[in-house]
Motif scaffolding. Structure first.
Motif, PDB file in Angstrom:
ATOM      1  N   MET A   1      38.217 -63.986  72.847  1.00 46.16           N
ATOM      2  CA  MET A   1      38.889 -64.270  74.202  1.00 46.16           C
ATOM      3  C   MET A   1      39.388 -62.902  74.889  1.00 46.16           C
ATOM      4  O   MET A   1      39.538 -61.811  74.372  1.00 46.16           O
ATOM      5  CB  MET A   1      40.419 -64.593  73.793  1.00 46.16           C
ATOM      6  CG  MET A   1      41.445 -64.889  74.791  1.00 46.16           C
ATOM      7  SD  MET A   1      43.129 -65.316  74.493  1.00 46.16           S
ATOM      8  CE  MET A   1      42.805 -67.303  74.269  1.00 46.16           C
ATOM      9  N   SER A   2      38.847 -62.889  76.286  1.00 41.77           N
ATOM     10  CA  SER A   2      38.980 -61.471  76.971  1.00 41.77           C
ATOM     11  C   SER A   2      40.329 -61.288  77.360  1.00 41.77           C
ATOM     12  O   SER A   2      41.453 -62.156  77.214  1.00 41.77           O
ATOM     13  CB  SER A   2      38.290 -61.949  78.354  1.00 41.77           C
ATOM     14  OG  SER A   2      38.918 -62.386  79.201  1.00 41.77           O
ATOM     15  N   ARG A   3      40.686 -60.050  77.906  1.00 45.01           N
ATOM     16  CA  ARG A   3      41.790 -59.554  78.057  1.00 45.01           C
ATOM     17  C   ARG A   3      42.479 -60.359  78.994  1.00 45.01           C
ATOM     18  O   ARG A   3      43.738 -60.360  79.148  1.00 45.01           O
ATOM     19  CB  ARG A   3      41.982 -57.886  78.104  1.00 45.01           C
ATOM     20  CG  ARG A   3      41.376 -57.666  79.437  1.00 45.01           C
ATOM     21  CD  ARG A   3      41.244 -55.863  79.495  1.00 45.01           C
ATOM     22  NE  ARG A   3      40.699 -55.726  80.645  1.00 45.01           N
ATOM     23  CZ  ARG A   3      40.853 -54.818  81.528  1.00 45.01           C
ATOM     24  NH1 ARG A   3      42.006 -54.162  81.313  1.00 45.01           N
ATOM     25  NH2 ARG A   3      40.215 -54.563  82.677  1.00 45.01           N
ATOM     26  N   TYR A   4      41.947 -60.756  79.958  1.00 46.75           N
ATOM     27  CA  TYR A   4      42.306 -61.650  81.097  1.00 46.75           C
ATOM     28  C   TYR A   4      42.968 -63.037  80.802  1.00 46.75           C
ATOM     29  O   TYR A   4      43.660 -63.571  81.615  1.00 46.75           O
ATOM     30  CB  TYR A   4      41.232 -61.923  82.262  1.00 46.75           C
ATOM     31  CG  TYR A   4      40.701 -60.314  82.670  1.00 46.75           C
ATOM     32  CD1 TYR A   4      41.611 -59.699  83.545  1.00 46.75           C
ATOM     33  CD2 TYR A   4      39.670 -59.748  82.578  1.00 46.75           C
ATOM     34  CE1 TYR A   4      41.254 -58.429  83.830  1.00 46.75           C
ATOM     35  CE2 TYR A   4      39.132 -58.619  82.862  1.00 46.75           C
ATOM     36  CZ  TYR A   4      39.954 -57.760  83.701  1.00 46.75           C
ATOM     37  OH  TYR A   4      39.581 -56.539  84.016  1.00 46.75           O
ATOM     38  N   ASN A   5      42.466 -63.349  79.846  1.00 46.54           N
ATOM     39  CA  ASN A   5      42.904 -64.852  79.367  1.00 46.54           C
ATOM     40  C   ASN A   5      43.873 -64.560  78.317  1.00 46.54           C
ATOM     41  O   ASN A   5      44.529 -65.606  77.770  1.00 46.54           O
ATOM     42  CB  ASN A   5      41.810 -65.573  78.452  1.00 46.54           C
ATOM     43  CG  ASN A   5      40.549 -65.812  79.525  1.00 46.54           C
ATOM     44  OD1 ASN A   5      40.929 -65.948  80.735  1.00 46.54           O
ATOM     45  ND2 ASN A   5      39.459 -66.090  79.207  1.00 46.54           N
ATOM     46  N   GLN A   6      44.397 -63.506  77.817  1.00 46.73           N
ATOM     47  CA  GLN A   6      45.518 -63.416  76.822  1.00 46.73           C
ATOM     48  C   GLN A   6      46.923 -63.787  77.887  1.00 46.73           C
ATOM     49  O   GLN A   6      47.097 -63.050  79.074  1.00 46.73           O
ATOM     50  CB  GLN A   6      45.499 -62.103  76.294  1.00 46.73           C
ATOM     51  CG  GLN A   6      44.419 -61.737  75.251  1.00 46.73           C
ATOM     52  CD  GLN A   6      44.228 -60.388  74.689  1.00 46.73           C
ATOM     53  OE1 GLN A   6      44.965 -59.724  75.118  1.00 46.73           O
ATOM     54  NE2 GLN A   6      43.444 -60.282  74.090  1.00 46.73           N
ATOM     55  N   PRO A   7      47.847 -64.097  77.002  1.00 49.96           N
ATOM     56  CA  PRO A   7      49.378 -64.236  77.624  1.00 49.96           C
ATOM     57  C   PRO A   7      49.807 -62.527  77.894  1.00 49.96           C
ATOM     58  O   PRO A   7      49.573 -61.785  77.066  1.00 49.96           O
ATOM     59  CB  PRO A   7      49.972 -64.840  76.695  1.00 49.96           C
ATOM     60  CG  PRO A   7      49.262 -64.641  75.443  1.00 49.96           C
ATOM     61  CD  PRO A   7      47.961 -64.648  75.675  1.00 49.96           C
TER      62      PRO A   7
END
Length: 88
Positions: free
Chosen positions: A1-7
């Protein structure tokens, strides 16, 4: 998971919720600390200076919220000082 998809981190939100609950438990609905005084003119001036030196206006939004001369009581002034509980 990329950092942009993390909550987003929720630590800041948790801190604000805890602060709001603490303020509510202390009866601070508006978030400001208020104190009302009835003092003669010189004592009133000294008390306001004390507030501004203890809780600087720039950090605590300290201000004289209201004031009035009391009729029939010489130079007695009733005034309310207001400030934020913390400077962060």
């Amino acid at each position: 998971m990329s950092r942009y998809n993390q909550p987003p981190p929720l630590e800041g939100l948790r801190r604000e919720i805890a602060r709001a609950r603490e303020r509510k438990s202390q009866g601070l609905q508006s978030g400001f600390v208020r104190e009302t005084y009835r003092l003669n003119r010189e004592e009133a001036r000294a008390k306001a200076k004390e507030w501004f030196s203890t809780w600087p206006k720039a950090a605590y939004w300290t201000e004289v919220e209201s004031w009035r001369m009391l009729d029939g009581e010489g130079d007695t002034i009733e005034f309310t000082m207001r400030r934020l509980p913390t400077a962060d």
